[in-house]
Design a protein around this motif. Structure first.
Motif, PDB file in Angstrom:
ATOM      1  N   GLU A  38       0.866  -1.080  -0.036  1.00  0.00           N
ATOM      2  CA  GLU A  38       0.029   0.012  -0.017  1.00  0.00           C
ATOM      3  C   GLU A  38       1.065   1.242  -0.212  1.00  0.00           C
ATOM      4  O   GLU A  38       2.096   1.251   0.528  1.00  0.00           O
ATOM      5  CB  GLU A  38      -0.837   0.059   1.070  1.00  0.00           C
ATOM      6  CG  GLU A  38      -0.118  -0.049   2.463  1.00  0.00           C
ATOM      7  CD  GLU A  38      -1.232   0.452   3.580  1.00  0.00           C
ATOM      8  OE1 GLU A  38      -1.494  -0.597   4.430  1.00  0.00           O
ATOM      9  OE2 GLU A  38      -1.718   1.818   3.737  1.00  0.00           O
ATOM     10  N   LYS A  39       0.276   2.305  -0.763  1.00  0.00           N
ATOM     11  CA  LYS A  39       1.154   3.692  -0.615  1.00  0.00           C
ATOM     12  C   LYS A  39      -0.036   4.657  -0.498  1.00  0.00           C
ATOM     13  O   LYS A  39      -1.046   4.564  -1.100  1.00  0.00           O
ATOM     14  CB  LYS A  39       2.111   3.794  -1.419  1.00  0.00           C
ATOM     15  CG  LYS A  39       1.671   3.647  -2.849  1.00  0.00           C
ATOM     16  CD  LYS A  39       3.355   3.623  -3.574  1.00  0.00           C
ATOM     17  CE  LYS A  39       2.826   3.269  -5.109  1.00  0.00           C
ATOM     18  NZ  LYS A  39       4.254   3.326  -5.964  1.00  0.00           N
ATOM     19  N   LYS A  40       0.451   5.878   0.162  1.00  0.00           N
ATOM     20  CA  LYS A  40      -0.582   7.081   0.095  1.00  0.00           C
ATOM     21  C   LYS A  40       0.316   8.215  -0.914  1.00  0.00           C
ATOM     22  O   LYS A  40       1.483   8.246  -0.497  1.00  0.00           O
ATOM     23  CB  LYS A  40      -0.556   7.600   1.619  1.00  0.00           C
ATOM     24  CG  LYS A  40      -1.692   8.295   2.061  1.00  0.00           C
ATOM     25  CD  LYS A  40      -1.729   8.488   3.459  1.00  0.00           C
ATOM     26  CE  LYS A  40      -3.117   8.820   3.916  1.00  0.00           C
ATOM     27  NZ  LYS A  40      -3.344   8.847   5.354  1.00  0.00           N
ATOM     28  N   VAL A  75      -3.676   3.779  -2.342  1.00  0.00           N
ATOM     29  CA  VAL A  75      -3.583   2.720  -3.360  1.00  0.00           C
ATOM     30  C   VAL A  75      -2.970   1.307  -2.593  1.00  0.00           C
ATOM     31  O   VAL A  75      -1.848   1.514  -2.145  1.00  0.00           O
ATOM     32  CB  VAL A  75      -2.611   2.893  -4.616  1.00  0.00           C
ATOM     33  CG1 VAL A  75      -3.233   3.945  -5.394  1.00  0.00           C
ATOM     34  CG2 VAL A  75      -1.377   3.307  -4.276  1.00  0.00           C
ATOM     35  N   MET A  76      -3.752   0.248  -3.035  1.00  0.00           N
ATOM     36  CA  MET A  76      -3.506  -1.017  -2.431  1.00  0.00           C
ATOM     37  C   MET A  76      -3.598  -2.237  -3.329  1.00  0.00           C
ATOM     38  O   MET A  76      -4.277  -1.971  -4.151  1.00  0.00           O
ATOM     39  CB  MET A  76      -4.452  -1.332  -1.168  1.00  0.00           C
ATOM     40  CG  MET A  76      -4.579  -0.323   0.020  1.00  0.00           C
ATOM     41  SD  MET A  76      -5.634  -0.718   1.092  1.00  0.00           S
ATOM     42  CE  MET A  76      -7.071  -0.248  -0.038  1.00  0.00           C
ATOM     43  N   ASN A 125      -7.230  -5.827 -16.398  1.00  0.00           N
ATOM     44  CA  ASN A 125      -6.900  -4.574 -15.736  1.00  0.00           C
ATOM     45  C   ASN A 125      -6.191  -4.449 -14.616  1.00  0.00           C
ATOM     46  O   ASN A 125      -5.807  -3.374 -14.156  1.00  0.00           O
ATOM     47  CB  ASN A 125      -8.439  -3.880 -15.730  1.00  0.00           C
ATOM     48  CG  ASN A 125      -8.798  -3.344 -17.083  1.00  0.00           C
ATOM     49  OD1 ASN A 125      -7.919  -3.108 -17.991  1.00  0.00           O
ATOM     50  ND2 ASN A 125     -10.223  -3.090 -17.303  1.00  0.00           N
ATOM     51  N   ALA A 126      -6.589  -5.516 -13.790  1.00  0.00           N
ATOM     52  CA  ALA A 126      -5.798  -5.692 -12.327  1.00  0.00           C
ATOM     53  C   ALA A 126      -4.270  -5.360 -12.580  1.00  0.00           C
ATOM     54  O   ALA A 126      -3.611  -4.915 -11.933  1.00  0.00           O
ATOM     55  CB  ALA A 126      -6.354  -6.803 -11.665  1.00  0.00           C
ATOM     56  N   LYS A 127      -3.762  -6.148 -13.787  1.00  0.00           N
ATOM     57  CA  LYS A 127      -2.539  -6.415 -13.696  1.00  0.00           C
ATOM     58  C   LYS A 127      -2.078  -5.030 -14.410  1.00  0.00           C
ATOM     59  O   LYS A 127      -0.958  -4.730 -13.614  1.00  0.00           O
ATOM     60  CB  LYS A 127      -1.940  -7.546 -15.001  1.00  0.00           C
ATOM     61  CG  LYS A 127      -0.711  -7.675 -14.979  1.00  0.00           C
ATOM     62  CD  LYS A 127      -0.024  -8.718 -15.963  1.00  0.00           C
ATOM     63  CE  LYS A 127       1.264  -8.703 -16.296  1.00  0.00           C
ATOM     64  NZ  LYS A 127       2.038  -7.564 -15.805  1.00  0.00           N
ATOM     65  N   PHE A 133       0.946   1.430 -10.409  1.00  0.00           N
ATOM     66  CA  PHE A 133       1.402   1.882  -9.165  1.00  0.00           C
ATOM     67  C   PHE A 133       2.569   1.453  -8.487  1.00  0.00           C
ATOM     68  O   PHE A 133       3.165   1.971  -7.604  1.00  0.00           O
ATOM     69  CB  PHE A 133       0.015   2.061  -8.281  1.00  0.00           C
ATOM     70  CG  PHE A 133      -0.932   2.984  -8.341  1.00  0.00           C
ATOM     71  CD1 PHE A 133      -0.547   4.414  -8.248  1.00  0.00           C
ATOM     72  CD2 PHE A 133      -2.217   2.601  -8.997  1.00  0.00           C
ATOM     73  CE1 PHE A 133      -1.441   5.346  -8.538  1.00  0.00           C
ATOM     74  CE2 PHE A 133      -3.045   3.606  -9.127  1.00  0.00           C
ATOM     75  CZ  PHE A 133      -2.811   5.026  -8.769  1.00  0.00           C
ATOM     76  N   PHE A 134       2.844   0.163  -8.942  1.00  0.00           N
ATOM     77  CA  PHE A 134       3.745  -0.740  -8.010  1.00  0.00           C
ATOM     78  C   PHE A 134       4.692  -1.014  -8.914  1.00  0.00           C
ATOM     79  O   PHE A 134       5.749  -1.676  -8.130  1.00  0.00           O
ATOM     80  CB  PHE A 134       2.965  -1.801  -7.195  1.00  0.00           C
ATOM     81  CG  PHE A 134       2.119  -1.133  -6.162  1.00  0.00           C
ATOM     82  CD1 PHE A 134       2.649  -0.861  -4.975  1.00  0.00           C
ATOM     83  CD2 PHE A 134       0.725  -1.150  -6.368  1.00  0.00           C
ATOM     84  CE1 PHE A 134       1.665  -0.431  -3.815  1.00  0.00           C
ATOM     85  CE2 PHE A 134      -0.160  -0.536  -5.330  1.00  0.00           C
ATOM     86  CZ  PHE A 134       0.400  -0.122  -4.062  1.00  0.00           C
ATOM     87  N   LYS A 135       5.035  -0.940 -10.005  1.00  0.00           N
ATOM     88  CA  LYS A 135       6.206  -1.509 -10.681  1.00  0.00           C
ATOM     89  C   LYS A 135       7.337  -0.573 -10.564  1.00  0.00           C
ATOM     90  O   LYS A 135       7.373   0.487 -10.474  1.00  0.00           O
ATOM     91  CB  LYS A 135       5.711  -1.244 -12.515  1.00  0.00           C
ATOM     92  CG  LYS A 135       6.767  -2.400 -13.146  1.00  0.00           C
ATOM     93  CD  LYS A 135       6.108  -2.660 -14.580  1.00  0.00           C
ATOM     94  CE  LYS A 135       6.840  -4.032 -15.000  1.00  0.00           C
ATOM     95  NZ  LYS A 135       6.388  -4.593 -16.170  1.00  0.00           N
ATOM     96  N   ASP A 136       8.519  -1.460  -9.774  1.00  0.00           N
ATOM     97  CA  ASP A 136       9.655  -0.580  -9.674  1.00  0.00           C
ATOM     98  C   ASP A 136      10.352  -0.418 -10.551  1.00  0.00           C
ATOM     99  O   ASP A 136      10.559  -1.120 -11.628  1.00  0.00           O
ATOM    100  CB  ASP A 136      10.257  -1.526  -8.531  1.00  0.00           C
ATOM    101  CG  ASP A 136       9.289  -1.680  -7.233  1.00  0.00           C
ATOM    102  OD1 ASP A 136       9.215  -2.898  -6.770  1.00  0.00           O
ATOM    103  OD2 ASP A 136       8.595  -0.895  -6.965  1.00  0.00           O
TER     104      ASP A 136
END
Ligand code: CMP
Length: 136
Positions: A38-40, A75-76, A125-127, A133-136
């Motif tokens: 998660e992140k804000k 986002v989570m 769409n989930a992927k 948001f979370f791809k590093d």
């Protein structure tokens, strides 16, 4: 057969500004969702436009992107058996006025725009949304 899925959840600006994020996270956990990450953060308008690109031809697209980028969001990545449908069931109908009793949008949503939460609507769409948001 088991079908553990991951889905992207957003707690939208209307809910974060009312300090509902912890209460909403607890409801997810009570309903068996694991919060993997998660992140804000606050999006730029151009980032919201990219996130909601599937809606770019809709009449509400501009207002939607202005709104999502108007304040802090949480986002989570949520994980659970059949997480995508399970999250959509827990959120309720897009328009809080039409959402079923006990759903997040019925409990917290203010309007079709300020409907407190977003959840991915399909595995594809989930992927895409998780990577956004979370791809590093
Ligand atoms: P969400 O699940 O985040 O996906 C797109 C968003 O567009 C939706 O929630 C609503 O908040 C917003 N929206 C605004 N107007 C409409 C509309 N007429 N139909 C569907 N979604 C709308």
């Amino acid at each position: 057969m088991s079908n553990i899925e991951q889905t992207l959840s957003i707690i939208k600006p209307d809910a974060v500004e009312r300090n509902l994020d912890n209460e909403i996270k607890k409801i997810f956990q009570k309903n068996g969702f694991r919060i993997l990450k998660e992140k804000k953060l606050k999006l730029e308008k151009t980032e919201a436009e990219q996130f909601y690109k599937v809606h770019e031809t809709k009449p509400f697209y501009n207002d939607l992107c202005t709104y999502l980028s108007s304040g802090t969001i949480v986002v989570m990545i949520l994980e659970k058996e059949n997480a995508i449908k399970s999250n959509r069931d827990l959120m309720g109908a897009t328009d809080p006025a039409k959402a079923e009793e006990g759903t997040l949008r019925k409990l917290f949503g203010k309007s079709i725009d300020k409907n407190s939460v977003h959840g991915s609507d399909s595995p594809d769409n989930a992927k895409i949304e998780i990577d956004f948001f979370f791809k590093d």
